[in-house]
Design a protein around this motif. Structure first.
Motif, PDB file in Angstrom:
ATOM      1  N   THR A 139      31.406  37.029  41.387  1.00  0.00           N
ATOM      2  CA  THR A 139      32.473  36.521  40.865  1.00  0.00           C
ATOM      3  C   THR A 139      32.675  36.689  39.496  1.00  0.00           C
ATOM      4  O   THR A 139      33.934  37.090  39.098  1.00  0.00           O
ATOM      5  CB  THR A 139      32.286  35.023  41.060  1.00  0.00           C
ATOM      6  OG1 THR A 139      32.271  34.618  42.582  1.00  0.00           O
ATOM      7  CG2 THR A 139      33.514  34.203  40.675  1.00  0.00           C
ATOM      8  N   LYS A 188      44.938  33.162  38.014  1.00  0.00           N
ATOM      9  CA  LYS A 188      44.715  32.927  39.350  1.00  0.00           C
ATOM     10  C   LYS A 188      43.760  33.341  39.989  1.00  0.00           C
ATOM     11  O   LYS A 188      42.660  32.705  40.664  1.00  0.00           O
ATOM     12  CB  LYS A 188      45.833  33.617  40.373  1.00  0.00           C
ATOM     13  CG  LYS A 188      45.838  33.312  41.746  1.00  0.00           C
ATOM     14  CD  LYS A 188      46.351  31.853  42.030  1.00  0.00           C
ATOM     15  CE  LYS A 188      46.628  31.521  43.459  1.00  0.00           C
ATOM     16  NZ  LYS A 188      45.218  31.893  44.219  1.00  0.00           N
ATOM     17  N   HIS A 189      43.168  34.639  39.568  1.00  0.00           N
ATOM     18  CA  HIS A 189      41.818  35.069  40.086  1.00  0.00           C
ATOM     19  C   HIS A 189      40.704  34.203  39.525  1.00  0.00           C
ATOM     20  O   HIS A 189      39.592  33.883  39.927  1.00  0.00           O
ATOM     21  CB  HIS A 189      41.489  36.432  39.510  1.00  0.00           C
ATOM     22  CG  HIS A 189      42.036  37.531  40.272  1.00  0.00           C
ATOM     23  ND1 HIS A 189      41.520  38.209  41.432  1.00  0.00           N
ATOM     24  CD2 HIS A 189      43.279  38.111  40.152  1.00  0.00           C
ATOM     25  CE1 HIS A 189      42.250  38.825  42.009  1.00  0.00           C
ATOM     26  NE2 HIS A 189      43.277  38.857  41.009  1.00  0.00           N
ATOM     27  N   GLU A 228      34.409  39.999  38.908  1.00  0.00           N
ATOM     28  CA  GLU A 228      35.793  40.027  39.180  1.00  0.00           C
ATOM     29  C   GLU A 228      36.555  39.552  37.992  1.00  0.00           C
ATOM     30  O   GLU A 228      37.601  40.168  37.562  1.00  0.00           O
ATOM     31  CB  GLU A 228      35.797  39.299  40.372  1.00  0.00           C
ATOM     32  CG  GLU A 228      37.544  39.451  40.635  1.00  0.00           C
ATOM     33  CD  GLU A 228      37.992  38.435  41.752  1.00  0.00           C
ATOM     34  OE1 GLU A 228      38.979  38.828  42.531  1.00  0.00           O
ATOM     35  OE2 GLU A 228      37.068  37.418  42.167  1.00  0.00           O
ATOM     36  N   HIS A 229      35.710  38.421  37.291  1.00  0.00           N
ATOM     37  CA  HIS A 229      36.413  37.929  36.265  1.00  0.00           C
ATOM     38  C   HIS A 229      36.625  38.738  34.911  1.00  0.00           C
ATOM     39  O   HIS A 229      37.717  38.867  34.228  1.00  0.00           O
ATOM     40  CB  HIS A 229      35.735  36.457  35.982  1.00  0.00           C
ATOM     41  CG  HIS A 229      35.999  35.531  37.094  1.00  0.00           C
ATOM     42  ND1 HIS A 229      35.289  34.114  36.971  1.00  0.00           N
ATOM     43  CD2 HIS A 229      36.985  35.214  37.996  1.00  0.00           C
ATOM     44  CE1 HIS A 229      35.650  33.501  38.080  1.00  0.00           C
ATOM     45  NE2 HIS A 229      36.783  34.236  38.703  1.00  0.00           N
ATOM     46  N   ASP A 275      40.669  30.904  41.799  1.00  0.00           N
ATOM     47  CA  ASP A 275      40.140  30.966  43.058  1.00  0.00           C
ATOM     48  C   ASP A 275      38.636  31.488  43.088  1.00  0.00           C
ATOM     49  O   ASP A 275      38.076  30.971  43.825  1.00  0.00           O
ATOM     50  CB  ASP A 275      40.696  32.393  43.693  1.00  0.00           C
ATOM     51  CG  ASP A 275      42.270  32.170  43.843  1.00  0.00           C
ATOM     52  OD1 ASP A 275      42.697  31.120  44.127  1.00  0.00           O
ATOM     53  OD2 ASP A 275      42.851  33.347  44.199  1.00  0.00           O
ATOM     54  N   GLY A 276      38.065  32.258  42.000  1.00  0.00           N
ATOM     55  CA  GLY A 276      36.716  32.358  41.742  1.00  0.00           C
ATOM     56  C   GLY A 276      36.003  31.196  41.637  1.00  0.00           C
ATOM     57  O   GLY A 276      35.090  30.938  42.040  1.00  0.00           O
ATOM     58  N   SER A 303      47.914  36.672  36.509  1.00  0.00           N
ATOM     59  CA  SER A 303      47.342  37.060  37.520  1.00  0.00           C
ATOM     60  C   SER A 303      45.921  36.820  37.212  1.00  0.00           C
ATOM     61  O   SER A 303      45.050  36.302  38.138  1.00  0.00           O
ATOM     62  CB  SER A 303      47.318  38.595  37.765  1.00  0.00           C
ATOM     63  OG  SER A 303      46.618  39.290  38.913  1.00  0.00           O
ATOM     64  N   ALA A 304      45.341  37.045  36.042  1.00  0.00           N
ATOM     65  CA  ALA A 304      43.799  36.790  35.618  1.00  0.00           C
ATOM     66  C   ALA A 304      43.667  35.200  35.894  1.00  0.00           C
ATOM     67  O   ALA A 304      42.563  34.894  36.333  1.00  0.00           O
ATOM     68  CB  ALA A 304      43.589  37.036  33.990  1.00  0.00           C
ATOM     69  N   VAL A 333      39.514  41.384  35.773  1.00  0.00           N
ATOM     70  CA  VAL A 333      40.958  40.994  35.581  1.00  0.00           C
ATOM     71  C   VAL A 333      41.153  40.695  34.056  1.00  0.00           C
ATOM     72  O   VAL A 333      42.212  40.914  33.680  1.00  0.00           O
ATOM     73  CB  VAL A 333      41.071  39.718  36.627  1.00  0.00           C
ATOM     74  CG1 VAL A 333      41.117  40.186  37.863  1.00  0.00           C
ATOM     75  CG2 VAL A 333      40.180  38.593  36.191  1.00  0.00           C
TER      76      VAL A 333
END
Length: 230
Positions: free
Chosen positions: A166, A78-79, A169-170, A82-83, A75-76, A173
């Motif tokens: 961004t 993928k984030h 968020e990184h 995307d970021g 999941s991390a 996660v």
């Protein structure tokens, strides 16, 4: 075992700090005066640093999806992908409007960092990846804050605001994986390395070389594509 892990993390994190170090001492020098406001060397370098950061974080996100067996790490990853893809689009837009030349490769040390992580697997990879990305993005926050509060260019301010969201968020996660070594993070965030300029600097694009575009695909897998547009 503990000592070995610390040594490995230190060697990985050392080149990862590249994107947040100054490459010259004239950061407040105005280099252009577009309609969006005076552009300084610090502004230009910030855009280049974000681009370089994406060029190594992108493949690390791919590794997380491909190599990890842990849901939180995937999941991390993928984030992260995307970021980075979103920031890459914003970075190319800002660079195009401000006349900033972007690299197509990360710095030699950043490339070495990706190579080392790529050689790892299992829990070792998961832990090192989460710790490295968390530490680097922690330092990125300081750089973003500095640029956001000092720039006179409205486009750079908007770009810095997006980068801030961004990066936060990184950080979140990576922390949610439960694998971040916060002792190592603290060391790396408070002790910037001193590296030769040639190791810190991403190479300029080759004349006529198509621009690398980091784009997530609809099926959730990603790969660097190239566009002739500069």
């Amino acid at each position: 075992m503990g000592g070995a892990v610390v040594t490995t993390l230190a060697s990985l994190l050392y080149p990862a700090m590249l994107g947040v170090q100054k490459v010259n001492t004239a950061q407040d020098r105005v280099i252009a005066t577009p309609s969006t406001g005076a552009l300084t060397e610090a502004d230009r370098d910030f855009v280049v640093k974000v681009r370089a950061a994406g060029l190594w974080e992108y493949p690390v996100g791919q590794m997380a999806l491909e190599k990890s067996r842990t849901k939180a790490v995937k999941s991390a990853g993928k984030h992260l992908i995307d970021g980075v893809a979103s920031m890459d689009a914003a970075c190319r837009n800002a660079a195009g409007r401000l006349g900033i030349t972007l690299p197509n490769q990360s710095s030699p040390q950043q490339q070495s960092f990706v190579f080392r992580l790529n050689a790892e697997s299992g829990e070792r990879f998961d832990t090192d990846m989460a710790t490295v990305v968390r530490a680097v993005n922690g330092q990125m926050l300081s750089m973003i804050a500095s640029v956001r509060t000092t720039t006179k260019n409205s486009l750079i301010r908007a770009f810095a605001a997006q980068a801030n969201d961004t990066v936060l968020e990184h950080i979140t996660v990576m922390e949610k994986t439960g694998l971040v070594d916060f002792d190592q993070v603290l060391v790396q965030e408070t002790t910037p390395p001193e590296l030769p300029a040639q190791d810190l600097t991403p190479p300029p694009p080759v004349a006529g070389e198509p621009q690398v575009v980091l784009t997530p695909e609809a099926n959730g897998t990603v790969s660097p594509s190239r566009s002739a547009r500069r």
